[in-house]
Design a protein around this motif. Structure first.
Motif, PDB file in Angstrom:
ATOM      1  N   LEU A 123       0.482   4.116  -2.864  1.00  0.00           N
ATOM      2  CA  LEU A 123       0.211   5.516  -2.558  1.00  0.00           C
ATOM      3  C   LEU A 123       1.355   6.407  -3.040  1.00  0.00           C
ATOM      4  O   LEU A 123       1.128   7.489  -3.593  1.00  0.00           O
ATOM      5  CB  LEU A 123      -0.002   5.683  -1.046  1.00  0.00           C
ATOM      6  N   LYS A 165       0.825  -1.205   0.000  1.00  0.00           N
ATOM      7  CA  LYS A 165       0.000   0.000   0.000  1.00  0.00           C
ATOM      8  C   LYS A 165       0.865   1.262   0.000  1.00  0.00           C
ATOM      9  O   LYS A 165       0.509   2.259  -0.630  1.00  0.00           O
ATOM     10  CB  LYS A 165      -0.947  -0.003   1.201  1.00  0.00           C
ATOM     11  N   SER A 166       1.983   1.218   0.694  1.00  0.00           N
ATOM     12  CA  SER A 166       2.871   2.385   0.703  1.00  0.00           C
ATOM     13  C   SER A 166       3.434   2.636  -0.697  1.00  0.00           C
ATOM     14  O   SER A 166       3.576   3.792  -1.116  1.00  0.00           O
ATOM     15  CB  SER A 166       4.009   2.189   1.708  1.00  0.00           C
ATOM     16  N   SER A 190      -4.196   3.664  -2.428  1.00  0.00           N
ATOM     17  CA  SER A 190      -3.014   2.870  -2.069  1.00  0.00           C
ATOM     18  C   SER A 190      -3.105   1.451  -2.597  1.00  0.00           C
ATOM     19  O   SER A 190      -2.094   0.752  -2.690  1.00  0.00           O
ATOM     20  CB  SER A 190      -2.825   2.854  -0.549  1.00  0.00           C
TER      21      SER A 190
END
Length: 685
Positions: free
Chosen positions: A373, A369-370, A430
């Motif tokens: 995003l 997800k990082s 994300s």
């Protein structure tokens, strides 16, 4: 400050300070032919409140607005001639476990059969066919058949009481009412004696046992026996500039208004969506599940799908209670339109799933997800670079999540009807699911602006659709003004309500939305509040509640809803609700806290498991965290008068069954104020 008008052209986005009608001409009968249905009927007015009224169609030099008007039957026939054997409709699972399919040829033929049946049953020109039931091929067919037969299609919300159904049916002069099942039929039977224009009732699901109620098969048999002559005669009288559909507003204040939409209104709005979203003919797949009595579903599911020759799958009636994903997995849609509550439910289910993961899976998911995003935030800042980390995360996580949701073919993720919490938008972003917002209203035939999926932005509701116009009126020192809309999608008027129509539109044809907005240097519109919902404190300060409510929600994900209070008061207060579980059958909020909220509560030292636990003990841990969140939101207030001083937690979340939300999931502020009058007074003692 002068009003600024914006619109999209073939060469991009432009803004100028002119009234849109300076280079306008009107479509004439000679351009469209003298025989219906694709004719323009003679008139010299721009609005009407009569069911048999006609309005002028304004054409201008914009390439999207210069196209010759056509009718819905004309547009439908064109699609059928081009793609007769393409699959148009796929029903939900029947009792036999199978889905019924219609090709475009079968679809239109059934529409004509039902239109002939409606005429045989006594449907009069400009009288209504009311539709009361969940999404199905029969709903689509009956809607279009009413239009083909020269009547008015009018959806009724399935959540309406018998009295509310009576108002719509009586007001629209319904000759025919089409209901889904025994439950909806019961409402109509209660009010049947009070409907002087009613001539027939049809039940499209199951076999009716009540006297004088026709089944769907009965209706088809009537249509098959009827000759084509009466229908052909009616089609010749139809004009693209007359009303074909009534959309009843949700009626949060007073009686619902009936928005009159012409063939040209609906088709222009659908064409604008088609062009702006770059839909591909005979390629798109959509899932129909949002209420068809609402304009968004009608335009996207019925009208735009006909223009694009899309394939429409129907979800079952439990879609909004959790079964939607089952249909998504079968349909594999290319476009998904959802209201914020749907995105919130998907988010909550995904959070529940994430909590059951082990440490390694949790770490991998957070890493992915990082990366997602990071990539999308860079892209928004002009850096469109897919690094190996993003590509690997997409292969390992994102594609699998989309596959599990039935969204691996989906390229457009859209939210509409109400603002979506920015934290939920970031969460989906994300996961490589950029949700764009659409903004509009029934009075402009659905959408007016939409986010650009190629140049994604987290904030705002996008730029105008192709061929429509936006301006801000009465702009204040902060750059805020009332959002006004212009174009061929703007409605004809409110049925039998000339005063209301005059309030909504001005002499130049601008539709005044009642919403406050700002437009940035890129032409992106942001909605900042609603004029009628403006709070004026006893000190004379004007406060738009929407921004403050969203600021508080952004500070504390455990909160589900907020409602600002303070009109004619010395200071602002707020009512808040905690996220709780929901009864999957009725949609009512339960007392038990949502799993995410339970986990959060324990993390701050609280042992509360229900909303009642929290309120009865005035749980110091939870109350303190809400107070801190409000103070953090207050730090961004533009003045002391815009800061919230007190709050109270409500005993349950907002919902349709409990009355705080209307059929389109909009907050009914006056209802909430009355329901919790004592609690509100307590905050001002």
């Amino acid at each position: 400050m002068s009003a600024i008008q914006f619109h999209r052209t073939a060469n991009g986005f432009t803004g100028y300070d002119k009234e849109m009608n300076q280079s306008v001409r009107y479509a004439t009968a000679s351009e469209t032919g003298l025989d219906g249905p694709d004719q323009v009927l003679a008139t010299d007015v721009d609005t009407t409140c009569e069911s048999n009224g006609k309005v002028r169609i304004k054409l201008d030099k914009n390439e999207y607005n210069s196209c010759i008007p056509v009718s819905i039957p004309g547009a439908f026939t064109k699609t059928v001639n081009l793609y007769p054997d393409h699959i148009a409709l796929v029903s939900s699972l029947g009792d036999d476990g199978k889905r019924t399919m219609y090709t475009y040829r079968e679809y239109e033929q059934t529409v004509k059969t039902v239109a002939k049946a409606f005429l045989e049953l006594g449907l009069e020109r400009h009288y209504a066919v009311c539709l009361l039931g969940f999404n199905s091929p029969e709903w689509f067919i009956a809607d279009l058949a009413a239009i083909y037969a020269g009547g008015l299609a009018a959806g009724i919300y399935t959540t309406n009481s018998p009295e509310a159904c009576q108002y719509c049916a009586e007001h629209s002069k319904a000759n025919i009412i089409v209901v889904e099942d025994k439950k909806q039929l019961g409402k109509i039977l209660q009010i049947k004696k009070d409907l002087p224009d009613l001539k027939a009732i049809i039940q499209y699901s199951g076999i009716p046992t009540e006297k004088d109620v026709l089944s769907w098969n009965d209706l088809l048999e009537i249509g098959k026996r009827a000759s084509d002559s009466k229908l052909l005669s009616v089609l010749k009288t139809i004009g693209a500039n007359e009303c074909c559909t009534l959309v009843y507003t949700s009626g949060t204040v007073g009686k619902p208004k009936a928005v009159m939409l012409s063939h040209d209104n609906l088709l222009h709005g659908a064409r604008s969506l088609f062009t702006t979203m770059e839909l591909k003919t005979k390629t798109e797949t959509v899932v129909s599940y949002l209420p068809l009595s609402h304009i968004a579903a009608q335009v996207c599911d019925i009208i735009a799908s006909v223009l694009a020759a899309s394939t429409v799958y129907f979800a079952d009636k439990n879609a909004l209670r959790g079964s939607l994903v089952e249909t998504l997995l079968v349909a594999q849609p290319t476009v998904l339109l959802a209201v914020p509550r749907v995105w919130e439910k998907i988010y909550e289910k995904m959070q529940e799933k994430a909590h059951s993961n082990g440490a390694i899976k949790t770490w991998i998911a957070r890493w992915a997800k990082s990366q997602g995003l990071y990539y999308h935030m860079n892209k928004m800042n002009g850096v469109d670079y897919k690094n190996w980390s993003y590509i690997f995360a997409k292969w390992l996580i994102f594609d699998k999540i989309k596959a599990a949701l039935g969204l691996q073919r989906c390229r457009l993720f859209i939210t509409a009807a109400a603002p979506l919490n920015i934290n939920i938008k970031k969460y989906f972003l994300s996961l490589d699911i950029p949700i764009i917002e659409a903004y509009g209203m029934s009075e402009c035939g659905g959408a007016h602006t939409i986010g650009d999926y190629k140049e994604y932005r987290l904030y705002g509701v996008g730029i105008p659709l192709s061929g429509v116009y936006t301006k801000l009126d009465n702009i204040d020192e902060h750059g805020e003004g009332e959002v006004c809309m212009g174009g061929r999608h703007v409605f004809m008027g409110y049925l039998n309500a000339p005063e209301k129509t005059a309030e909504a539109t001005d002499k130049n044809g601008w539709l005044h939305s009642g919403d406050l907005g700002k437009i940035d240097s890129n032409g992106i519109l942001s909605i900042t509040g609603r004029i009628k919902e403006l709070i004026i404190t006893s000190g004379g300060e004007n406060v738009a509640p929407l921004n403050i409510e969203h600021a508080i929600l952004s500070e504390l994900p455990a909160l589900s809803n907020t409602m600002l209070i303070g009109d004619k008061r010395k200071y602002l207060t707020v009512l808040v609700t905690l996220k709780s579980n929901v009864n999957s059958e009725t949609g009512e909020p339960l007392d038990t806290l949502n799993p995410d909220v339970l986990k959060w509560a324990k993390s701050i030292g609280s042992n509360a498991e229900t909303v009642t636990d929290v309120i009865s003990s005035r749980d110091p841990f939870i109350y303190e965290e809400i107070d801190k969140a409000i103070k953090r939101a207050n730090a961004h207030a533009i003045s002391n008068a815009q800061k919230v001083q007190k709050f109270e937690i409500l005993p349950h979340d907002f919902s349709i069954p409990t009355g705080e939300l209307g059929p389109t999931l909009k907050l009914r502020r006056n209802i909430v104020t009355n329901m919790y009058a004592d609690l509100i007074e307590k905050m001002y003692q």
